[in-house]
Design a protein around this motif. Structure first.
Motif, PDB file in Angstrom:
ATOM      1  N   GLY A  30      -9.948  -9.102   0.051  1.00 55.56           N
ATOM      2  CA  GLY A  30      -9.842  -8.370  -1.204  1.00 55.56           C
ATOM      3  C   GLY A  30      -8.496  -8.494  -1.884  1.00 55.56           C
ATOM      4  O   GLY A  30      -8.415  -8.895  -3.052  1.00 55.56           O
ATOM      5  N   PRO A  31      -7.408  -8.191  -1.189  1.00 61.34           N
ATOM      6  CA  PRO A  31      -6.102  -8.275  -1.843  1.00 61.34           C
ATOM      7  C   PRO A  31      -5.723  -9.685  -2.298  1.00 61.34           C
ATOM      8  O   PRO A  31      -4.902  -9.850  -3.200  1.00 61.34           O
ATOM      9  CB  PRO A  31      -5.136  -7.772  -0.757  1.00 61.34           C
ATOM     10  N   ASP A  50      -6.319 -10.115  -6.001  1.00 61.14           N
ATOM     11  CA  ASP A  50      -5.506  -9.357  -6.956  1.00 61.14           C
ATOM     12  C   ASP A  50      -4.706 -10.333  -7.804  1.00 61.14           C
ATOM     13  O   ASP A  50      -4.107 -11.273  -7.278  1.00 61.14           O
ATOM     14  CB  ASP A  50      -4.557  -8.403  -6.218  1.00 61.14           C
ATOM     15  N   CYS A  60      -9.350   2.454 -10.428  1.00 63.04           N
ATOM     16  CA  CYS A  60      -9.130   1.763  -9.152  1.00 63.04           C
ATOM     17  C   CYS A  60      -9.284   2.717  -7.958  1.00 63.04           C
ATOM     18  O   CYS A  60      -9.295   2.279  -6.815  1.00 63.04           O
ATOM     19  CB  CYS A  60      -7.781   1.065  -9.134  1.00 63.04           C
ATOM     20  N   HIS A 104     -12.909  -2.441  -2.161  1.00 66.51           N
ATOM     21  CA  HIS A 104     -11.616  -2.810  -2.755  1.00 66.51           C
ATOM     22  C   HIS A 104     -11.857  -3.110  -4.232  1.00 66.51           C
ATOM     23  O   HIS A 104     -12.930  -3.580  -4.594  1.00 66.51           O
ATOM     24  CB  HIS A 104     -11.034  -4.046  -2.052  1.00 66.51           C
ATOM     25  N   SER A 153      -9.938  -5.380  -7.138  1.00 71.19           N
ATOM     26  CA  SER A 153      -8.866  -6.294  -7.512  1.00 71.19           C
ATOM     27  C   SER A 153      -8.612  -6.156  -9.004  1.00 71.19           C
ATOM     28  O   SER A 153      -9.559  -6.059  -9.792  1.00 71.19           O
ATOM     29  CB  SER A 153      -9.231  -7.745  -7.195  1.00 71.19           C
TER      30      SER A 153
END
Length: 189
Positions: free
Chosen positions: A27-28, A31, A106, A181, A183
């Motif tokens: 997930g990150p 970003d 978010c 999550h 992003s």
């Protein structure tokens, strides 16, 4: 803007912790992807006490600034790895009529998506106005974000919402997900 979603149906006995781990790990990495408004990493479980799904699903939902972002992602090594691991999905896309993103979207932990047909010869201007009013009302009513969009190829409309708490719905046309999550684009420094 353009909305996009693909979905992988997983076996009933599939260990959904594998999907949870994938979302935590990968997930990150998404970003700051160019031309992305947001990507919601979504999953649904058949065996869920809060809101059971008809199937186990991994089904990310994207909101892109323009088609180039979508195209760049589908041509990326990340999408190639995803299809190698899970198969070749049908990628649904919708032209966005309206996106209402609250300042704290978010924080979403749940999502709901409803796809409905658009009847032939519909007054599309009226449908668009209804979609804008829906998105605005959804956020006023507690949703953290709402996207209303349509697909003129298959003549469907999608209503997508992000929530902090599990949404209540009586309609069986609504698929509810857990958000693992979200992003976001890179913020200018």
């Amino acid at each position: 803007m353009i909305a996009m979603q693909y979905s992988f149906t997983l076996p009933v006995d599939y260990d959904m912790e594998i999907i949870d781990r994938r979302i935590r790990d990968k997930g990150p990495m998404f970003d700051g992807f160019p031309r992305l408004r947001f990507k919601a990493y979504l999953s649904a479980r058949k065996q869920n006490d809060s809101f059971a799904s008809a199937e186990n699903l991994y089904a990310p939902f994207y909101l892109w600034e323009n088609p180039k972002g979508l195209s760049d992602f589908l041509a990326s090594p990340g999408f190639a790895a995803l299809t190698r691991d899970y198969g070749w999905p049908t990628v649904r896309t919708w032209m966005v009529w309206h996106a209402e993103l609250g300042s704290d979207f978010c924080k979403a932990r749940f999502a709901s998506r409803e796809i409905t047909p658009i009847a032939p010869y519909s007054d599309l201007a009226s449908r668009r106005n209804e979609a804008v009013a829906f998105a605005e009302a959804a956020v006023r009513g507690g949703a953290l974000a709402a996207v209303a969009a349509f697909d003129p190829t298959g003549w469907t409309m999608v209503r997508f919402r992000l929530w902090e708490t599990p949404p209540t719905t009586e309609r069986d046309t609504v698929q509810t997900y857990t958000v693992g999550h979200i992003s976001l684009p890179k913020m200018p420094s």
